[in-house]
Motif scaffolding. Structure first.
Motif, short mmCIF file in Angstrom:
data_model
loop_
_atom_site.label_atom_id
_atom_site.label_comp_id
_atom_site.label_asym_id
_atom_site.label_seq_id
_atom_site.Cartn_x
_atom_site.Cartn_y
_atom_site.Cartn_z
N VAL A 29 12.61 -8.04 12.47
CA VAL A 29 12.51 -7.35 13.77
C VAL A 29 11.61 -8.11 14.72
N GLY A 30 10.46 -8.57 14.23
CA GLY A 30 9.55 -9.29 15.10
C GLY A 30 8.11 -8.87 14.87
N PRO A 31 7.14 -9.60 15.44
CA PRO A 31 5.73 -9.31 15.21
C PRO A 31 5.26 -8.01 15.85
N TRP A 32 6.03 -7.45 16.77
CA TRP A 32 5.62 -6.20 17.43
C TRP A 32 5.85 -4.99 16.53
N PHE A 33 6.69 -5.11 15.52
CA PHE A 33 7.06 -3.96 14.71
C PHE A 33 5.87 -3.37 13.95
N PRO A 34 4.99 -4.17 13.31
CA PRO A 34 3.83 -3.57 12.65
C PRO A 34 2.94 -2.77 13.60
N LEU A 35 2.78 -3.26 14.85
CA LEU A 35 1.98 -2.53 15.83
C LEU A 35 2.66 -1.21 16.22
N ALA A 36 3.97 -1.26 16.38
CA ALA A 36 4.70 -0.03 16.69
C ALA A 36 4.62 0.97 15.55
N PHE A 37 4.71 0.48 14.34
CA PHE A 37 4.58 1.36 13.17
C PHE A 37 3.19 1.97 13.12
N LEU A 38 2.17 1.16 13.38
CA LEU A 38 0.78 1.66 13.36
C LEU A 38 0.59 2.76 14.40
N GLY A 39 1.07 2.52 15.62
CA GLY A 39 0.92 3.53 16.66
C GLY A 39 1.64 4.82 16.34
N THR A 40 2.84 4.71 15.80
CA THR A 40 3.58 5.91 15.41
C THR A 40 2.86 6.67 14.30
N VAL A 73 -6.10 1.55 8.68
CA VAL A 73 -6.49 1.59 10.10
C VAL A 73 -5.84 2.77 10.80
N ALA A 74 -4.55 2.97 10.57
CA ALA A 74 -3.85 4.07 11.24
C ALA A 74 -4.37 5.43 10.78
N SER A 75 -4.61 5.59 9.49
CA SER A 75 -5.10 6.87 8.98
C SER A 75 -6.49 7.17 9.50
#
Length: 222
Positions: A29-40, A73-75
């Motif tokens: 998908v790309g490097p942005w996907f981990p950040l999107a997952f974290l925010g969600t 980090v997300a939790s």
């Protein structure tokens, strides 16, 4: 019952992607996907949404190292956000529940809340959101709460992430050992905290000033 049966039938007939295919898709998908997952992850788990699903998905999609980092980090961010939202709403333990012991618990959380938070975080059976809301309604300080949350979430989160990674074809025998040790540490911490609380309560009771004897009545004048 009919709905559950329909879901089972659909899962049986549909061609669902395998865990390994999901890992490959996440990497493509790309490097942005981990950040999107974290925010969600952060936003979704502020409300009582099971955190385990996101933690398991982190291991499945990103592997053990990045998966643990994202999940912790997300939790932690979600836990702190929930605490701040509860306090912004003005909820307090001594206002939600009117009882003399609530003041004692609230004071205990403020002074040594980090140990109680750490112990509860280590026990998988204690709901994540319940701890967040209860801490937010108390006077536990934000910095100790945050550090205790990180330390308490790390072992159990790592175990679930390892499980997710195992679903993608990388099984680890350390999974059950980590889970067992995490729960044991949590129960031990709670036992220590309860004993110290009882000792503190006993010392406070013994040192409390006793009521003074009434003054003698003046002698009658003949």
């Amino acid at each position: 019952m009919a709905g559950i049966t329909a879901l089972i039938a659909a899962a049986t007939w549909l061609q669902l992607p395998t865990p390994l295919q999901m890992r490959d898709w996440a990497e493509s998908v790309g490097p942005w996907f981990p950040l999107a997952f974290l925010g969600t992850h952060v936003v979704a788990t502020v409300v009582p949404v099971p955190r385990t699903a996101f933690t398991l998905a982190a291991g499945l999609l990103f592997g053990p190292l990045l998966g643990v980092a994202i999940a912790v980090v997300a939790s932690t961010a979600s836990a702190v956000l929930a605490l701040l939202l509860v306090r912004a709403a003005g909820w307090q333990l001594n206002r939600l529940v009117r009882h003399r012991s609530i003041d004692t618990v609230d004071e205990r959380l403020r002074q040594r809340g980090w140990l109680a938070i750490l112990s509860l975080r280590l026990i998988p059976a204690v709901p994540f959101s319940v701890i967040n809301y209860a801490a937010g309604a108390s006077t536990v300080r934000v910095a100790p709460y945050t550090l205790a949350t990180i330390a308490g979430l790390l072992p159990g989160t790592a175990a679930v992430v390892i499980l997710g990674d195992a679903l993608a074809g990388h099984p680890s025998p350390l999974l059950f050992l980590v889970s067992l040790c995490t729960a044991s540490l949590g129960v031990t911490g709670l036992v220590v905290e309860i004993r110290q609380h009882r000792q503190h309560h006993r010392r406070t009771t013994q040192s409390a000033p006793q009521g003074e004897a009434p003054a003698p009545e003046p002698a009658a004048v003949s």
